[in-house]
Design a protein around this motif. Structure first.
Motif: not given
Length: 101
Positions: A3-5, A7, A71-72, A75
């Motif tokens: 599920q990690v973006d 970027t 999100d950050s 990650a």
């Protein structure tokens, strides 16, 4: 972890946060090995407790689903889970050899 973006893996703040969390995670588990008693190698016990693994990922997924983890942070914590899982086997092997010597 899927599920990690990805970027965010290149974001300096995410990497810094991951490094700080990883350091705290490792030191905390090593210190918790101090209470191991008997004939056990306290270092080996502490190292053996370092990995976070899939349970950590499950809690991260739930936290992200509830909107508690952005999100950050997600990650960064996935990096912590990965790093602690990868680093443990060689460290454990080294500590057990050290204990036998």
């Amino acid at each position: 972890g899927m599920q990690v973006d990805v970027t965010f893996f290149f974001d300096s703040m995410t990497l810094l946060l991951a490094a700080i969390f990883t350091l705290c995670a490792v030191i905390g588990k090593l210190l918790s090995g101090i209470v191991a008693g008997g004939n056990l190698s306290r270092l080996a016990v502490g190292i053996g407790m370092i990995p976070r693994g899939e349970v950590g990922l499950v809690f991260l997924g739930v936290g992200r689903g509830l909107g508690v983890v952005n999100d950050s942070l997600f990650a960064a914590l996935v990096i912590v889970v990965f790093a602690t899982t990868i680093v443990t086997p060689p460290l454990l092997k080294w500590s057990l050899r050290r204990a036998d010597a």
